[in-house]
Scaffold this motif. Sequence first.
Motif, PDB file in Angstrom:
ATOM      1  N   ALA A 133       4.691   2.056 -11.939  1.00 17.31           N
ATOM      2  CA  ALA A 133       4.505   2.997 -10.834  1.00 17.31           C
ATOM      3  C   ALA A 133       3.154   2.765 -10.176  1.00 17.31           C
ATOM      4  N   GLY A 134       3.131   2.782  -8.852  1.00 14.00           N
ATOM      5  CA  GLY A 134       1.885   2.606  -8.113  1.00 14.00           C
ATOM      6  C   GLY A 134       2.012   1.548  -7.036  1.00 14.00           C
ATOM      7  N   LYS A 135       0.948   1.382  -6.286  1.00  8.25           N
ATOM      8  CA  LYS A 135       0.980   0.411  -5.187  1.00  8.25           C
ATOM      9  C   LYS A 135       1.077  -1.023  -5.686  1.00  8.25           C
ATOM     10  N   ALA A 136       0.602  -1.282  -6.886  1.00  9.22           N
ATOM     11  CA  ALA A 136       0.654  -2.631  -7.456  1.00  9.22           C
ATOM     12  C   ALA A 136       1.809  -2.789  -8.442  1.00  9.22           C
ATOM     13  N   ALA A 137       2.742  -1.840  -8.443  1.00  6.24           N
ATOM     14  CA  ALA A 137       3.797  -1.812  -9.458  1.00  6.24           C
ATOM     15  C   ALA A 137       4.673  -3.059  -9.443  1.00  6.24           C
TER      16      ALA A 137
ATOM     17  N   VAL B 225      10.779  -0.152 -11.070  1.00  2.85           N
ATOM     18  CA  VAL B 225       9.531  -0.223 -10.297  1.00  2.85           C
ATOM     19  C   VAL B 225       9.587   0.869  -9.245  1.00  2.85           C
ATOM     20  N   ILE B 226       8.510   1.646  -9.151  1.00  3.78           N
ATOM     21  CA  ILE B 226       8.401   2.663  -8.105  1.00  3.78           C
ATOM     22  C   ILE B 226       7.125   2.378  -7.329  1.00  3.78           C
ATOM     23  N   THR B 227       7.274   1.927  -6.096  1.00  5.58           N
ATOM     24  CA  THR B 227       6.102   1.533  -5.313  1.00  5.58           C
ATOM     25  C   THR B 227       6.228   2.009  -3.875  1.00  5.58           C
ATOM     26  N   LYS B 228       5.214   1.744  -3.094  1.00  7.58           N
ATOM     27  CA  LYS B 228       5.140   2.207  -1.712  1.00  7.58           C
ATOM     28  C   LYS B 228       6.117   1.428  -0.827  1.00  7.58           C
ATOM     29  N   TYR B 229       6.516   2.036   0.264  1.00 10.33           N
ATOM     30  CA  TYR B 229       7.401   1.355   1.203  1.00 10.33           C
ATOM     31  C   TYR B 229       6.834  -0.006   1.614  1.00 10.33           C
ATOM     32  N   ASP B 230       7.728  -1.005   1.685  1.00  7.14           N
ATOM     33  CA  ASP B 230       7.393  -2.374   2.089  1.00  7.14           C
ATOM     34  C   ASP B 230       6.557  -3.120   1.052  1.00  7.14           C
ATOM     35  N   HIS B 231       6.488  -2.606  -0.174  1.00  2.00           N
ATOM     36  CA  HIS B 231       5.712  -3.270  -1.220  1.00  2.00           C
ATOM     37  C   HIS B 231       6.582  -4.039  -2.218  1.00  2.00           C
TER      38      HIS B 231
ATOM     39  N   PRO C 274      -2.423   6.163   6.734  1.00  2.00           N
ATOM     40  CA  PRO C 274      -1.019   5.977   7.131  1.00  2.00           C
ATOM     41  C   PRO C 274      -0.885   4.929   8.240  1.00  2.00           C
ATOM     42  N   THR C 275      -1.475   3.744   8.029  1.00  2.00           N
ATOM     43  CA  THR C 275      -1.441   2.694   9.043  1.00  2.00           C
ATOM     44  C   THR C 275      -1.018   1.372   8.420  1.00  2.00           C
ATOM     45  N   ASP C 276      -0.782   0.370   9.284  1.00  2.00           N
ATOM     46  CA  ASP C 276      -0.429  -0.962   8.791  1.00  2.00           C
ATOM     47  C   ASP C 276      -1.656  -1.852   8.624  1.00  2.00           C
ATOM     48  N   ALA C 277      -2.842  -1.281   8.814  1.00  2.00           N
ATOM     49  CA  ALA C 277      -4.087  -2.048   8.673  1.00  2.00           C
ATOM     50  C   ALA C 277      -4.694  -1.833   7.292  1.00  2.00           C
ATOM     51  N   ALA C 278      -5.378  -2.864   6.795  1.00  2.48           N
ATOM     52  CA  ALA C 278      -6.098  -2.738   5.522  1.00  2.48           C
ATOM     53  C   ALA C 278      -7.475  -2.133   5.740  1.00  2.48           C
TER      54      ALA C 278
ATOM     55  N   VAL D  84      -8.232  -5.125  10.531  1.00  2.00           N
ATOM     56  CA  VAL D  84      -8.024  -6.127   9.479  1.00  2.00           C
ATOM     57  C   VAL D  84      -6.613  -5.911   8.947  1.00  2.00           C
ATOM     58  N   ILE D  85      -5.748  -6.875   9.159  1.00  2.00           N
ATOM     59  CA  ILE D  85      -4.348  -6.780   8.732  1.00  2.00           C
ATOM     60  C   ILE D  85      -4.090  -7.803   7.636  1.00  2.00           C
ATOM     61  N   THR D  86      -3.747  -7.337   6.456  1.00  2.00           N
ATOM     62  CA  THR D  86      -3.438  -8.250   5.344  1.00  2.00           C
ATOM     63  C   THR D  86      -1.985  -8.127   4.900  1.00  2.00           C
ATOM     64  N   GLY D  87      -1.351  -6.985   5.215  1.00  2.00           N
ATOM     65  CA  GLY D  87      -0.067  -6.678   4.613  1.00  2.00           C
ATOM     66  C   GLY D  87      -0.283  -6.195   3.194  1.00  2.00           C
ATOM     67  N   PRO D  88       0.746  -5.631   2.565  1.00  2.00           N
ATOM     68  CA  PRO D  88       0.608  -5.177   1.172  1.00  2.00           C
ATOM     69  C   PRO D  88       0.155  -6.323   0.275  1.00  2.00           C
ATOM     70  N   THR D  89      -0.883  -6.076  -0.523  1.00  2.00           N
ATOM     71  CA  THR D  89      -1.488  -7.169  -1.297  1.00  2.00           C
ATOM     72  C   THR D  89      -0.913  -7.323  -2.692  1.00  2.00           C
ATOM     73  N   GLY D  90      -0.426  -6.225  -3.266  1.00  2.00           N
ATOM     74  CA  GLY D  90       0.052  -6.286  -4.646  1.00  2.00           C
ATOM     75  C   GLY D  90      -0.986  -5.849  -5.659  1.00  2.00           C
ATOM     76  N   THR D  91      -2.148  -5.412  -5.187  1.00  2.00           N
ATOM     77  CA  THR D  91      -3.163  -4.884  -6.100  1.00  2.00           C
ATOM     78  C   THR D  91      -3.703  -3.580  -5.535  1.00  2.00           C
ATOM     79  N   ASN D  92      -4.557  -2.900  -6.295  1.00  2.00           N
ATOM     80  CA  ASN D  92      -5.130  -1.643  -5.819  1.00  2.00           C
ATOM     81  C   ASN D  92      -6.309  -1.268  -6.711  1.00  2.00           C
TER      82      ASN D  92
END
Length: 413
Positions: free
Chosen positions: A48-52, A71-77, A352-356, A395-403
Motif C-alpha cells: 500500500a502506498g505511492k511506491a506499492a 497492490v493498492i496505489t495511486k491512480y496511474d501508478h 493534485p497536479t500532474d507535476a512533480a 517539472v514533469i517526471t510522471g509517477p516515479t515508483g518511490t516516495n
Amino acid sequence: MGNKRKELRQKADQIIRESLEAVMPDHAVEKALENYRGLGGRTILVAAGKAAWQMAAAAVRVLGQVDDGIVITKYDHVKGPIPGVECREAGHPVPDENSFEATEKALEKVSGLNENDTVLFLLSGGGSALFEKPLIPGEELQDITKQLLACGADVVEMNTIRKRLSGVKGGRFALACMPAKVYAIVLSDILGDPLDMIASGPAYPDSSTCGQANAIAEKYQLNLSERVQSLLKEETPKELVNVTTQITGSVRELCEAAAKAATELGFEPVVLTDELCCEAREAGSMLASILRTHRKDGKRLCYIAGGETVVHLNGKGKGGRNQELALAAAPGIAGMPGACVFSVGSDGTDGPTDAAGGYVDGETLDCLKQKNLDVFTVLSNNDAYTALAAVGGLVITGPTGTNVNDVAVALLD
C-alpha cells in the motif's frame, strides 16, 4: 530560452533525474528480503502506498512467487501486471470508494490465516489515504481530510487524527492478520522515520495518545461530529507481538543523491537540512536569500534542503507545495544569471497536479510579468501550477515508483 539558461535547466533536470534514480525502492526491497524465510505456510503480499507497485514487483522478482497478493496505489501508478498479485488504484490525498474497496479486499486476503502463514506488508507514503477502512461514513472522512489539508496540518498531526477513525491504521491491520506473522518493509516519507506515523502505522504500535488527537482537533478548530469526537477518545493498540519491521529509504538518501549528482556537474554541494518543515513559500524565499548572499563568491554552489513543507490554502488555484516553494524563490533571484531554485516531490506528483514540482531562475520573474502574472497575487491564490506552466517552469517526471519526501535545490552556476 538562451543557451546559458537552457544549460542551467538541463543541469537541474539531471540532478532531479539522478536523485530519483538513487532512491528507487527496488534495491531496498531486494536487500530487505535477502534473509527472508517463510514459516512453511502461505505468503500473502499486501502493498500500500505511492511506491506499492514498484515495491511489490521487486518483492515478487526476489521471491519468485507469492500465494496471493494485492497492490493498492495511486491512480496511474500501476505499471503493469505482477504475477499472483491483484493491482488496484485509489484516491490520494483524499481517500475514495476505491480506497475503501481495495482495503476491504486486502482484509479478505489476510483473514483466516494460521500461525505458519506470513503477510509480507510493503508500505510507503500515501498509504494513509490509499489503505483505509473508515469507522465513519466515507464522505465524513474525506471532509476531515480536506479540513486538515486546508489548515496546514503536518503529516504527523493528520495521521494522529486519522488513526482513530480507521479499522486498519494505528496497528489495527496487524491485529487483523493474527495469528499470522507480519513481515513489514517500510519506505519512509516522514522526517525522522517514525514507524507508527508512516501511512498511519497499520502494522506498528501507536505512540500517539487520545489527548494529542483531541489537542490537534482543538488547535485547528476542526468541525467534527459526535461520533468522531467519541472515536478520538478510544485508544489504539500499544503493543503488537506478530510483527517484524524493516525500514528502508529516506529523505536523507535523497539529499545525498542530489549532492552526488551536483558534485559530478562541478558544483560544491551543501546539505542544509534533511528535516525541512516550514511554509513552502518561506523555504523558497530562504533559498533565494542564500543564493543572493553567495552570488559574488565566484564558486559554483549547490544548496540542498530535504523534507516536507506545508501550504495554507487561502486561494482556489492549482498547485502543490513544491511548485509554491519554487515560485516563491523567483523574486529573490530575479536578475541573477546562473541562479535557479527547484523543488520536487520524489513520488513524481505534487499536490493534485500532474507535476512533480517547479523550477525558477533569474529570468522567471520577467517572464511572468510578460504574461501579466504577478507572483504575489499568484501565491496568494495558491495558483503556482498555472503560473509555472505559463513560463515553462513545471517539472514533469510522471509517477516515479518511490516516495521519500521532497528535495529543494538552489544552484549558483
